[in-house]
Design a protein around this motif. Sequence first.
Motif, PDB file in Angstrom:
ATOM      1  N   ALA A 125      -5.548   1.151  -1.266  1.00 15.51           N
ATOM      2  CA  ALA A 125      -5.607   1.240  -2.646  1.00 15.51           C
ATOM      3  C   ALA A 125      -6.239   0.172  -3.455  1.00 15.51           C
ATOM      4  N   GLN A 136      -9.690   4.491 -11.489  1.00 13.19           N
ATOM      5  CA  GLN A 136     -10.434   3.770 -10.300  1.00 13.19           C
ATOM      6  C   GLN A 136     -10.392   4.137  -9.223  1.00 13.19           C
ATOM      7  N   THR A 137      -9.017   4.309  -9.168  1.00 11.03           N
ATOM      8  CA  THR A 137      -9.543   4.833  -7.113  1.00 11.03           C
ATOM      9  C   THR A 137      -9.698   6.090  -6.911  1.00 11.03           C
ATOM     10  N   GLU A 157     -13.959   5.475  -6.424  1.00 10.27           N
ATOM     11  CA  GLU A 157     -14.103   4.323  -5.849  1.00 10.27           C
ATOM     12  C   GLU A 157     -14.141   4.844  -4.449  1.00 10.27           C
ATOM     13  N   SER A 182     -13.789  -3.543  -6.045  1.00 11.57           N
ATOM     14  CA  SER A 182     -15.120  -2.725  -5.979  1.00 11.57           C
ATOM     15  C   SER A 182     -15.205  -2.779  -7.433  1.00 11.57           C
ATOM     16  N   VAL A 224      -7.166   0.318 -12.712  1.00 15.93           N
ATOM     17  CA  VAL A 224      -7.391   0.248 -11.118  1.00 15.93           C
ATOM     18  C   VAL A 224      -7.641   1.514 -10.907  1.00 15.93           C
ATOM     19  N   SER A 231      -8.727  -2.608  -2.757  1.00 11.23           N
ATOM     20  CA  SER A 231      -9.666  -2.373  -2.296  1.00 11.23           C
ATOM     21  C   SER A 231     -10.870  -1.783  -3.408  1.00 11.23           C
ATOM     22  N   THR A 232     -10.471  -1.363  -4.428  1.00 14.78           N
ATOM     23  CA  THR A 232     -10.569  -0.842  -6.029  1.00 14.78           C
ATOM     24  C   THR A 232     -10.645  -2.138  -6.900  1.00 14.78           C
TER      25      THR A 232
END
Length: 499
Positions: free
Chosen positions: A368, A335-336, A339, A375, A332, A371-372
């Motif tokens: 963050a 990838q934040t 994304e 996604s 996570v 949200s990540t």
Amino acid sequence: MSTSTEPETNPVSDEKKTIQLQSKVESPSACVREVVVTIPHQEVERYLKDAYDEIVPEASVSGFRAGRAPRKLVEKQFRDRVREQVKGTLLMDSLAQVSENEEFSAIGEPDFDFESIELPEDDGDFKYQFTIEVRPDFETPTWKGLELTKQVEEISDDDVQESLQRVLSRYATLEATDEPAELGDKLVVDIKFTDNGKLLSKLEEERVTFCNRLSLSDGVIEDFGTLMKDATEDDVRTGKVKLSDSVADEALRGTEVDAEIRVVEVLKSELPKLTPSFLEELGDFESEEELRDFVRDSLVRQADYRTQQKMRETVVEKLAGNADFELPETLVTRQTQRELQRKVLELRRSGFDEDNIRRFVNAARQNAKASTESSLREHFILEKIAEEENVDAEAADYDAEIALISQQSDMTERKTRARLEKSGQMDAVRNQIVERKVIEMIVEAATITEEKVEKTDGDEHEEFAVYHNVLSTREEGSIPEAKYEDNTPKGAEKENEKE
């Protein structure tokens, strides 16, 4: 689960034979595999022999001409170097072989401590372990025949007029005034952020639009409108910044720190007239009607984006029941930023301007992790359906996507593509194309009920966003920047902002 691989029976020149090895794989979680690899001693000896065969003919040993030293002497002199080289080569070759043969799809690099791994000194096997992040394994949810509600927005002439006013406001003539500030005015401000008297960071001569809220990368001044009401030049106001729950300093997460705001200038604006010369300068528009059509098209794209996003959220929510898997925090975190960049590209191709994009970016940064995670779950579900249904991005899809990102900006499609390739964002473009195709496929197979969206008034001056971290020690990843506003007509430079 463990597997073994036997060496090839027909050696091929200039190619390494398959390594005889065993791999044991455990799954501590859906997205993580722990792998133990065991390589028999004879394979280590084979690699060592190949390495010495390569250097002996050219080895330079004191007392002997190059390539003439006895092999035993060469092996003794170059032993440490060769063993370190073989360790690296054997690791890389075996990792590639394990990744190819095992039933998982890696989405990250293997995690292991190279220095702690050692080749066996005697007759022992070469053994090492690594952890790797993989695509989660879950049962594909049933996606055909869903019942969905599609929200539909209508773009009115009033909407076009309001949007046109916002576009023109970026090219307004600004004049300093002694009059009190009103919502919608421009303020040039200096802001000092402190915690118990300790300076955290500061903004200097930042131009902001006077709105009810001021959004920052890691916090928000909720009562900015009330705080700065009737402010004039040189006024100093003090207030609070609410920090997000995802700031790096755990002790400050969700807390408030002080903000001292000094007004450098209050600027009143006068909108430009839509004269033929201004229309030409704005983007080679031949008439006001053509400009309005351009603005309407941007609003339609934005409405389509909101509709698609709402449909996407509904679809994934219905499909996520069978895809309950834990996401590693390292995944996570890593990838934040990616994304965030992908979302920015999607907003740009959908016609949103930089003011709106900054608001989105700040909101996403302040939330963050959640949200990540959301996604990533969406991506894994949609990607699994795409693989099973052979949905992929075609060359024409890339061309269309890049054209939309380039549209309405002073940047050619070739330059846009080059920037995306250079920054490694073509994968992000591919993902959003594929995911959009899958959503469209699911919607086509669904029962759709349309619902008109009721618009709300009064949010014109709701929030202005600035890229700034109150906690200046936190690293801020790069966001793809646009030289021009995406829903600003081509040829018109955006307002000079400190981003």
